[in-house]
Design a protein around this motif. Sequence first.
Motif: not given
Length: 453
Positions: A117-119, A287, A260, A258, A59, A151-153
């Motif tokens: 990173n997204g997390s 991302k 991301v 979020d 993604w 979902y966030h990481g």
Amino acid sequence: MSGYTTSQLREWDKQHVWHPFTQMQDWEQEEPIVITRGEGSWLIDSEGKRYLDGVASMWTNVHGHCRRELNEALKAQVDRLEHSTLLGLAGEQSIILARRLAEITPAGLDRFFYSDNGSTAMEVAVKMAFQYQVHRGRAERSRFITFRNAYHGDTLGAVSVGGIDIYHSTFRPLLFETIQAPSPYCYRCEMGCSGPESCGMKCLDALEALMIEQGARCAGLVIEPLLQGAGGMIVQPHGFLRRVRDLCDRYGLLMIADEVATGFGRTGRMFACDHEGVVPDIMALSKGIAAGYLPIAATVTTGEVYEAFLGRYAELKTFFHGHTFTGNPLACAVALKSLDLFESDRLLDALQPKILRLQERLAEIACLPHVGDVRQCGMAAGIELVEDKATKRAYPWELKTGVRVCLEARKLGIFSRPLGNTVVVFPPLSITPDELELLLDGLEQAIINVVEE
Ligand code: PMP
């Protein structure tokens, strides 16, 4: 080329590389594809076989693989400076990038905290929101409202605010508690809804009830705007996000969006929040930010949040958080060039007919006897495979139906990765109309071959 043979690489992969979200016992039985090159929407393996990248390399990919202008920007930067820290120093590229991003992020979001990173972008968001409340004298606001199926990481803070049991439940003893709200997904959210609109309303009522009861103990609310990605490409009904923003305002919670997965054009606008004119208090980006080239993330917030952290050194209002590679100049240089390409390619305009075509093709695929639900948000979509179309009864997850469809698609030259029984459509935004047809024809054929025969 490395000079190693495909079988050597495969053997060493099995000996040394532990793959994410992968049952390695299964992996060890497989002959993994070894990717060595990329070209536009295509990935090319060590034996020269080409795969259409149906999930934009987790993604991230925006302008295609090995896009000349991005490669040149990266090469030019690496000859000037590869990395220098933002701890104690400013960096040319990270300054310019923040300036450029501030022009396109929702109005008022202009303070950028970089990570990689997204997390981490979400960890930063959560810690920032809580510490902001502490600085305002509201330390009792230590909890977060989150959504089921979110979902966030995968770092522990990001997992804490997530809501996908199969990924998250093992780690429950390690997590902080959150207050979980139902998320709009009519026939799945157990709210007894008649469709997406009524579901959205019921979820909002439930959310407000939670806020009335517990909002005064909450620092913020965390949401994937418009689209729960990893949760199965679940699309929120129009107006939902706006109402969530209003509720956050009414009960004094910071709204953390979020973006991301949704940011940088995926939904058809630059950011998902733009569709409803929503300005969150904190927004997480990663991302697509550097077009899928390099790991970089940013958590952007308002002057109001930022200013709450100002004070004399001894007051300890500092935001004590930072990552080694924050503001990496290589990633920033590519991100800047990517923003140029959004303009010179008129990427968002070029996306609109592709989004419409995707919608048409999904409507056709929805007629297949084992397709229960198709969901789309811009250039992201999910095709849900069901055992029984009338009741939308799911295939037992152990059958790995989604995985089998994706393995079949591979034979047809398409790389996709499912979310449970949902086949994901998430190509590079630069995908050509012809390639989009290939992708959808291939996925449709793979579905037919695996579940319709
Ligand atoms: N938030 C969302 C909405 C995501 O989709 C993802 C990744 N799929 C993340 C956060 C985590 O990003 P990363 O994998 O870069 O840590």
